[in-house]
Design a protein around this motif. Structure first.
Motif, PDB file in Angstrom:
ATOM      1  N   CYS A   1       0.849  -1.188   0.000  1.00 50.03           N
ATOM      2  CA  CYS A   1       0.000   0.000   0.000  1.00 50.03           C
ATOM      3  C   CYS A   1       0.893   1.250   0.000  1.00 50.03           C
ATOM      4  CB  CYS A   1      -0.870  -0.036   1.256  1.00 50.03           C
ATOM      5  SG  CYS A   1      -1.763   1.476   1.607  1.00 50.03           S
TER       6      CYS A   1
ATOM      7  N   CYS B   1       0.497   2.955   3.955  1.00 47.95           N
ATOM      8  CA  CYS B   1       0.976   2.264   5.161  1.00 47.95           C
ATOM      9  C   CYS B   1       2.133   1.314   4.864  1.00 47.95           C
ATOM     10  CB  CYS B   1      -0.165   1.516   5.834  1.00 47.95           C
ATOM     11  SG  CYS B   1      -0.834   0.162   4.844  1.00 47.95           S
TER      12      CYS B   1
ATOM     13  N   CYS C   1      -4.455  -0.194   0.176  1.00 47.52           N
ATOM     14  CA  CYS C   1      -5.092  -1.301   0.874  1.00 47.52           C
ATOM     15  C   CYS C   1      -6.542  -0.904   1.177  1.00 47.52           C
ATOM     16  CB  CYS C   1      -4.332  -1.653   2.156  1.00 47.52           C
ATOM     17  SG  CYS C   1      -4.472  -0.437   3.462  1.00 47.52           S
TER      18      CYS C   1
ATOM     19  N   CYS D   1      -5.968   4.906   5.089  1.00 43.97           N
ATOM     20  CA  CYS D   1      -4.983   5.019   4.016  1.00 43.97           C
ATOM     21  C   CYS D   1      -5.557   5.817   2.845  1.00 43.97           C
ATOM     22  CB  CYS D   1      -4.546   3.641   3.539  1.00 43.97           C
ATOM     23  SG  CYS D   1      -3.506   2.791   4.737  1.00 43.97           S
TER      24      CYS D   1
HETATM   25 ZN   LIG Z   1      -2.632   0.970   3.642  1.00 46.57          ZN
END
Ligand SMILES: [Zn+2]
Length: 100
Positions: A13, A16, A52, A57
């Motif tokens: 991702c 993150c 993700c 996020c």
């Molecule tokens: Zn993420």
């Protein structure tokens, strides 16, 4: 049971940096024609990035010029494009959840 990781592509991702199987991530891609879109099938060629399924996020990724930098854009994404991407991504995530 651990399955062999060989045939299961993984990506991280952009926010993150956690690594997931590719199918669990949402890909945003800049096509060779310059269109920015959500790639729900993972088959569109072009420069892409992955998110993700974590709402935090998405929030962070859509802030500032993070998307522009990741996609190597020379200009800012218009708000309507961001909005569209967000909606497309939500659809993809809903579909992904339904499948599991
Ligand atoms: Zn993420």
């Amino acid at each position: 049971m651990a399955r062999p990781a060989k045939s299961r592509p993984e990506r991280s991702c952009i926010v993150c940096r956690r690594v997931f199987p590719k199918r669990d991530l949402v890909r945003i891609v800049r096509t060779p024609a310059g269109e920015i879109t959500v790639d729900s099938k993972g088959k569109i060629s072009g420069r892409g990035l992955y998110f993700c399924g974590d709402a935090a996020c998405w929030k962070a990724g859509f802030q500032g010029d993070r998307l522009e930098r990741a996609l190597r854009l020379t200009s800012h994404l218009p708000p309507e494009t961001r909005e569209r991407l967000h909606q497309q991504a939500e659809e993809v995530l809903k579909l992904a959840r339904r499948e599991t």
